[in-house]
Design an enzyme around this catalytic site. Sequence first.
Site, PDB file in Angstrom:
ATOM      1  N   GLU A 199       0.891  -1.169   0.000  1.00  0.00           N
ATOM      2  CA  GLU A 199       0.000   0.000   0.000  1.00  0.00           C
ATOM      3  C   GLU A 199       0.920   1.207   0.000  1.00  0.00           C
ATOM      4  O   GLU A 199       1.428   1.615   1.041  1.00  0.00           O
ATOM      5  CB  GLU A 199      -0.893   0.000   1.244  1.00  0.00           C
ATOM      6  CG  GLU A 199      -1.743  -1.248   1.417  1.00  0.00           C
ATOM      7  CD  GLU A 199      -2.810  -1.418   0.345  1.00  0.00           C
ATOM      8  OE1 GLU A 199      -3.492  -0.432   0.010  1.00  0.00           O
ATOM      9  OE2 GLU A 199      -2.948  -2.548  -0.166  1.00  0.00           O
ATOM     10  N   CYS A 247      -2.203   9.259   2.978  1.00  0.00           N
ATOM     11  CA  CYS A 247      -1.936   8.590   1.701  1.00  0.00           C
ATOM     12  C   CYS A 247      -2.923   9.043   0.637  1.00  0.00           C
ATOM     13  O   CYS A 247      -2.567   9.148  -0.526  1.00  0.00           O
ATOM     14  CB  CYS A 247      -1.946   7.079   1.862  1.00  0.00           C
ATOM     15  SG  CYS A 247      -3.468   6.436   2.570  1.00  0.00           S
TER      16      CYS A 247
HETATM   17  P1  NAD Z   1       8.733   4.563   3.875  1.00  0.00           P
HETATM   18  O1  NAD Z   1       8.485   3.545   2.819  1.00  0.00           O
HETATM   19  O2  NAD Z   1       9.974   5.358   3.834  1.00  0.00           O
HETATM   20  O3  NAD Z   1       8.710   3.857   5.299  1.00  0.00           O
HETATM   21  C1  NAD Z   1       7.660   2.961   5.639  1.00  0.00           C
HETATM   22  C2  NAD Z   1       8.281   1.765   6.325  1.00  0.00           C
HETATM   23  O4  NAD Z   1       9.103   1.070   5.381  1.00  0.00           O
HETATM   24  C3  NAD Z   1       9.186   2.156   7.483  1.00  0.00           C
HETATM   25  O5  NAD Z   1       8.988   1.259   8.531  1.00  0.00           O
HETATM   26  C4  NAD Z   1      10.565   2.062   6.865  1.00  0.00           C
HETATM   27  O6  NAD Z   1      11.590   1.830   7.806  1.00  0.00           O
HETATM   28  C5  NAD Z   1      10.399   0.874   5.932  1.00  0.00           C
HETATM   29  N1  NAD Z   1      11.385   0.809   4.849  1.00  0.00           N
HETATM   30  C6  NAD Z   1      11.996   1.838   4.215  1.00  0.00           C
HETATM   31  N2  NAD Z   1      12.828   1.359   3.251  1.00  0.00           N
HETATM   32  C7  NAD Z   1      12.728   0.015   3.282  1.00  0.00           C
HETATM   33  C8  NAD Z   1      13.331  -1.062   2.554  1.00  0.00           C
HETATM   34  N3  NAD Z   1      14.217  -0.838   1.571  1.00  0.00           N
HETATM   35  N4  NAD Z   1      12.985  -2.325   2.862  1.00  0.00           N
HETATM   36  C9  NAD Z   1      12.093  -2.588   3.834  1.00  0.00           C
HETATM   37  N5  NAD Z   1      11.497  -1.628   4.590  1.00  0.00           N
HETATM   38  C10 NAD Z   1      11.806  -0.336   4.297  1.00  0.00           C
HETATM   39  O7  NAD Z   1       7.444   5.504   3.905  1.00  0.00           O
HETATM   40  P2  NAD Z   1       7.125   6.666   4.953  1.00  0.00           P
HETATM   41  O8  NAD Z   1       7.859   7.887   4.546  1.00  0.00           O
HETATM   42  O9  NAD Z   1       7.276   6.182   6.338  1.00  0.00           O
HETATM   43  O10 NAD Z   1       5.568   6.849   4.734  1.00  0.00           O
HETATM   44  C11 NAD Z   1       5.014   7.784   3.851  1.00  0.00           C
HETATM   45  C12 NAD Z   1       4.568   7.098   2.591  1.00  0.00           C
HETATM   46  O11 NAD Z   1       3.625   6.086   2.911  1.00  0.00           O
HETATM   47  C13 NAD Z   1       3.859   8.020   1.629  1.00  0.00           C
HETATM   48  O12 NAD Z   1       4.316   7.747   0.327  1.00  0.00           O
HETATM   49  C14 NAD Z   1       2.397   7.616   1.773  1.00  0.00           C
HETATM   50  O13 NAD Z   1       1.610   7.874   0.636  1.00  0.00           O
HETATM   51  C15 NAD Z   1       2.519   6.161   2.034  1.00  0.00           C
HETATM   52  N6  NAD Z   1       1.305   5.630   2.658  1.00  0.00           N
HETATM   53  C16 NAD Z   1       0.480   4.842   1.899  1.00  0.00           C
HETATM   54  C17 NAD Z   1      -0.715   4.351   2.455  1.00  0.00           C
HETATM   55  C18 NAD Z   1      -1.662   3.514   1.624  1.00  0.00           C
HETATM   56  O14 NAD Z   1      -2.594   2.965   2.180  1.00  0.00           O
HETATM   57  N7  NAD Z   1      -1.463   3.398   0.336  1.00  0.00           N
HETATM   58  C19 NAD Z   1      -1.021   4.629   3.786  1.00  0.00           C
HETATM   59  C20 NAD Z   1      -0.146   5.409   4.525  1.00  0.00           C
HETATM   60  C21 NAD Z   1       1.035   5.901   3.945  1.00  0.00           C
END
Ligand code: NAD
Length: 466
Positions: free
Chosen positions: A232, A266
């Site tokens: 997501e 999001c």
């Molecule tokens: P992010 O992907 O940077 O981080 C989210 C999680 O992923 C964190 O726990 C992070 O440590 C982990 N992560 C980062 N790189 C990784 C990798 N290479 N391998 C495994 N895990 C990794 O995102 P963020 O900045 O925390 O969140 C914001 C983003 O989330 C925005 O793009 C937003 O649109 C999205 N979002 C989407 C939804 C949805 O339902 N589609 C809901 C909420 C947020």
Amino acid sequence: MTTAAADIEIRDPATDEVVGRVRPAGPEQVDDAVGRAVAAGREWARTAPADRAGMVRAAAAAVREVAEELARLNETETGRPFGDGLGGVLAAAGTLEQYAELGPLHRGRSLQGNWSATDLMVPGPRGVVAVITPWNDPVAVAGGLIGAALVTGNTVVHKPSERCPHLGRRFADLVASFLPDGVLTVVDGAGPTGALLSAHAGIDVVAHVGSIAAGRAIAEAAAGTGAKVLLENGGNDPLIVDAGVDPEWAAGQVALGSYANGGQVCVSVERVYCHAAVAEEFLAALAEEATRWVYRPSAEGEKALGPLVDRRQREHVHSHVAEALRAGAVAHVGGAIPAGAGAFYPATVLSGCTPEMRILREETFGPVAPVRVVDSFEQALAEAIDDPHGLAATVLTPDMAHAQEAWRALPVGTVKVNAAFGGAPGGAAQPRGLSGTGFGYGPELLDEMTTTKVVHIEPCPTLHGR
Ligand code: NAD
């Protein structure tokens, strides 16, 4: 030897004060957590669904009891206004309760085979689910994925966002305290820890909510282990303002969609296509409305604009705005980094935005409403569709034919007509394109967390019958 430099520092985004540090889990801790989840999985899968649900329901009640504490922690670590954060925590408790109800009802089918045979399709747990979550609605997102995984008999290793690790740990440890040892384990850390988890051979499902880049890295890692991936990810949601709408009402909807949670939702409105017939009045009303979105510490009311999650996020948001301004866009309000402490950014209205600007092409994730004035509804819809993301879209129109055309044509998971937010309980959608894959919430998430086995049972012929 681990040095202090490897620790992750968390600052209150309203004051810049350091409010905590965590040490990221390395390969050994990730191995240990996954090993415990695998070991606990044997008994957990055999536990009656009603018993599993009872534990999850008890955990939900405990979350309700500490909801205010969690909302304050959310505000301290991510800047989310208290009232919004409290709503997110209560949503998490509600979702845990819903999955506690739905879990025991989630079932397969019996088939019509031979008279003497029994033929079944039975869903079962997939194994160990890695739940990797973001900071922008941290408790609600984690609660849904964890709840659905647990009630269907999976065990979970959870890695909350490195931007709110104390909140993530407090919530997950509380839920875990109602479960047998190892059924839900938390690991701290940022991307590298998440990468270790997603590439671990003991993980059967990686459920990731977050950025497109991280989701892509996770999908690549999981391709090497055969784990199922549920993504997501980010969006670039369009909103269309059609001719004939009340400009003031439309401005209120756009402001809500663009500024709620500082635009860090999001499904925030990321780009606005406004029909020329209402553009002048709409822009004036939106500029006025934007000035009502202001910072109030621990605000509970509507239109509370917290700081962005950190200064890194503010740099990202401002880089989009500054680039648009350099390329000819006009800031009606906002558009500049304020002086002083914290990661604040003002509610911003831009006009004169053009399709090649990053502010219209990529997720900004900040309190910015970039407006592009178009000559027709058809042009607005065509430009809204011409985008590789596929999360959600909104259409404000009094014209039923336009509404019908738009909801069918928009290649996104969620379409809202005449409301920036909203939807009935039980609704669930799959994101499309860059925004991810699979049902990340709703009753269908139970299907994602399980795998179906078809079973054919015949009686054994007796020795005498030979
Ligand atoms: P992010 O992907 O940077 O981080 C989210 C999680 O992923 C964190 O726990 C992070 O440590 C982990 N992560 C980062 N790189 C990784 C990798 N290479 N391998 C495994 N895990 C990794 O995102 P963020 O900045 O925390 O969140 C914001 C983003 O989330 C925005 O793009 C937003 O649109 C999205 N979002 C989407 C939804 C949805 O339902 N589609 C809901 C909420 C947020």
